[in-house]
Design an enzyme around this catalytic site. Structure first.
Site, PDB file in Angstrom:
ATOM      1  N   PRO A  14      37.547  15.380  72.771  1.00  0.00           N
ATOM      2  CG  PRO A  14      38.216  16.018  71.022  1.00  0.00           C
ATOM      3  CD  PRO A  14      37.465  14.606  72.136  1.00  0.00           C
ATOM      4  CB  CYS A  15      32.965  19.258  73.500  1.00  0.00           C
ATOM      5  SG  CYS A  15      32.576  17.862  74.592  1.00  0.00           S
ATOM      6  CD  GLN A  16      37.717  19.766  67.783  1.00  0.00           C
ATOM      7  OE1 GLN A  16      36.915  19.133  67.132  1.00  0.00           O
ATOM      8  NE2 GLN A  16      39.591  19.487  67.654  1.00  0.00           N
TER       9      GLN A  16
ATOM     10  CB  ILE B 117      30.736  23.838  73.345  1.00  0.00           C
ATOM     11  CG1 ILE B 117      31.798  23.157  73.569  1.00  0.00           C
ATOM     12  CG2 ILE B 117      29.329  23.035  73.417  1.00  0.00           C
ATOM     13  CD1 ILE B 117      31.416  22.884  74.893  1.00  0.00           C
TER      14      ILE B 117
END
Ligand code: SAM
Length: 616
Positions: free
Chosen positions: A309-311, A313
């Site tokens: 997960p890259c929350q 961005i």
């Protein structure tokens, strides 16, 4: 010749000629330094580096005047299968070396196998045959959710004649883990944080060295010594067995914990504890666990997949760190994912993510991911795919990054098979009420579309052998066919949205569409109120996206590709209403939109099921 202050370009002269203008030219095929490739800025991240002597041969060619040539450099082609250290050593007497090609339009770094010797006449003796043989391949699914990505990979592999098994899966959501386990009973499902999982892997390797690999290890105390039971004092217990192991966890220290099955008086209790008292029990546990491969050691994993997960961005995040995205805790899982790859060195890596990783901060995170793989001596390919182009009735655009050891063949992204514009058949025609509680029912009608026929196939027909030759629980019935229940107000609103293609909140009484396609309250019509006293048309629907959106309370339609399904089944800002029923889509309908076969049962409370399934 490059700009002032920049390193010169490097190329291979492929032709010398004189132009009609009587100027002498050379045709050049260009090499790229890592910083000249798409990974460029990510190279600056100091948790990894690229050998400055390593360059990549591209297919980019052009003609240049002969007087551009500055000097001759000696570039050695080395066998891609060697490790980076060996490559650098071989190239010690050369200015530069190359082992892979770089394809600019496809952001791909790949072995060059066909023209060794062409440049310097030197090559290694290593066998350059590519090893593609894997009988039953093992898969580790990181951030597995309920297993969508790994299930899809295994089904796809089976169609191609490869037996791929999800041996390990990791996710910190317990409901997602339960769902995965109930569909893949043989998988070791780890309900923990990915960082803890990595620490555990390292500790596990130490334990295996100590108790399995090291034959000279000091013998632990004998069974008799350890198991002198006698009378138990109050608060004393007898350890029957160690049944599990983990690293850290919520409110725990950062160290190894064993799950002990204890006998306290006449009761058996199990719990995780820091434990070092009985080396014999630890030895038994480690030896058995090693045999059953409860955890992978470096080299055990054939395929590692996952969507870290890259929350940090997400457009919803007002405090996005554009200058240093990896310094944002919400993006750190990308680093963890790559650290796990670096530790386990799987043969293949497949990372999936939102396309924002290629857009946010000039694609910083996408470049970083690619850079890490290349720096680890993986062949890599970055691409974007639309699920709808492969037959899913959902648009869903995602980034996919492949990595393959240099001893393997780098997989390609498959070519599209479907037209994404129009495709129907996801929601099925069973009538389900807003407050439908019963989530298992019989199929009452035969499938009507090709998609329905496909999605209803049994495990066996799909070539899913998670249960061996047996059928899984509930197979053959229609499971999880209940929607997230709308509150009374929303239910009233949804009932009044016309059952027509394109219908949404704009069709409710009291709304008109003004200039520039902006929705507004119609001053001619008095505001309509619901029984609760709340307005029929809520303010947030009118104001959403400055009144320009068609999404609030939007109905899906039979012949459309559904927009990308997102985490919450909330109709306020998404088009998720069933075409002909007054409700949002059910868990099963959403599962179908994600491509889960109907036999895939989801566990947990409805809200959780919706959420983790939609996260895939
Ligand atoms: C996008 S979903 C993955 C969906 C999955 N790939 C699939 O196809 O079903 C991301 C998952 O990561 C899990 N997750 C987020 N942060 C995590 C962490 N630090 N460690 C382990 N799991 C994490 C979430 O619980 C969620 O299930």
């Amino acid at each position: 010749m490059a700009e002032e202050g920049k390193p010169h370009f490097i190329g291979r002269i492929t032709e010398l000629f004189e132009g009609t203008d009587h100027v002498k030219y050379f045709n050049c095929r260009w090499f790229f330094r890592s910083e000249d490739t798409v990974i460029s800025t990510a190279k600056l991240v100091d948790d990894h580096s690229h050998d400055p002597k390593r360059v990549f041969l591209s297919d980019e060619r052009n003609d240049n005047p002969l007087d551009c040539i500055v000097s001759k450099v000696k570039i050695l082609q080395v066998d891609p299968k060697l490790d980076l250290e060996a490559k650098a050593q071989l190239a010690a007497d050369n200015d530069l070396y190359y082992d892979m090609s770089y394809t600019v339009p496809y952001s791909t770094f790949e072995n060059i196998t066909n023209d060794i010797n062409e440049i310097s006449g030197i090559s290694s003796d290593a066998d350059s045959e590519v090893d593609t043989s894997v009988a039953t391949a093992t898969l580790l699914d990181l951030y597995s959710g309920c297993g969508g990505m790994s299930t899809g990979l295994c089904l796809g592999a089976a169609l191609a004649g490869l037996k791929l098994e999800t041996r390990w899966a990791v996710d910190f959501n317990s409901h997602a883990c339960k769902s995965l386990k109930s569909n893949h009973p043989k998988t070791e499902v780890r309900n923990e944080k990915a960082d803890d999982f990595l620490s555990l892997l390292k500790e596990w390797a130490v334990l295996c060295d100590q108790y399995v690999h090291d034959n000279n290890a000091e013998a632990p105390p004998s069974m008799d010594e350890e198991e002198e039971e006698g009378e138990l004092e109050k608060d004393e217990y007898v350890v029957q067995k160690l049944t599990d192991i983990c690293y850290g966890g919520i409110d725990r220290k950062s160290c190894i914990y064993f799950k002990l099955l204890k006998k306290v008086y006449v009761q058996f209790i199990d719990s995780f504890l820091v434990f070092s008292d009985c080396p014999l029990k630890i030895k038994e546990f480690v030896q058995e666990g090693h045999m059953r491969k409860v955890l992978p050691l470096p080299g055990d994993v054939d395929v590692l997949c996952g969507g870290p997960p890259c929350q940090g961005i997400s457009g919803l995040n007002r405090f996005r760190n554009r200058d240093d995205p990896l310094n944002d805790d919400k993006n750190r899982q990308l680093v963890t994912f790559m650290n796990i790859v670096s530790y386990l060195r799987p043969k293949f890596v497949l990372m999936e993510n939102v396309v924002d990783i290629l857009q946010f901060a000039e694609g910083y995170l996408g470049r970083y991911a690619l850079s890490r793989l290349v720096a680890m001596n993986y062949q890599s390919r970055l691409g974007i795919m639309l699920a709808g182009c492969y037959g899913l009735p959902q648009f869903r655009m995602r980034t996919f990054l492949w990595g393959a050891l240099t001893t393997m063949v780098l997989p390609k992204h498959p070519l599209p098979t479907h037209n994404v514009v129009i495709r129907g058949g996801a929601p099925n025609a069973f009538t389900v009420g807003n407050d439908q509680a019963d989530d298992v029912m019989e199929y009452l009608v035969k499938p009507k579309t090709e998609f329905q026929r496909y999605i209803r196939l049994s495990r066996k027909e799909m070539l899913d052998y998670s249960f061996g030759d047996k059928t899984g629980p509930g197979e053959g019935t229609l499971m999880d066919h209940c929607p997230l229940r709308l509150n009374k107000d929303d239910y009233e609103r949804v009932k009044r949205i016309p059952f027509e293609k394109g219908a949404n909140f704009r069709d409710l009484e009291g709304v008109r569409v003004g200039p520039n396609n902006v929705a507004e309250f119609d001053p001619e019509i008095p505001r309509v109120y619901l029984e609760s006293g709340n307005p029929l048309v809520p303010e947030y629907a009118i104001k959403f996206r400055s009144g320009k959106s068609l999404r609030p309370f939007g109905r899906l339609w039979w012949d459309e590709t559904v927009p990308t399904v997102v985490t919450s089944a909330n109709p306020h800002s998404q088009r998720i209403l069933h075409p002909s029923q007054a409700r949002v889509l059910t868990v099963r309908e959403n599962a179908r939109l994600q491509g889960f076969p109907d036999y895939y049962r989801l566990d947990g409370p409805i809200k959780e099921r919706q959420v983790y399934e939609l996260l895939c």
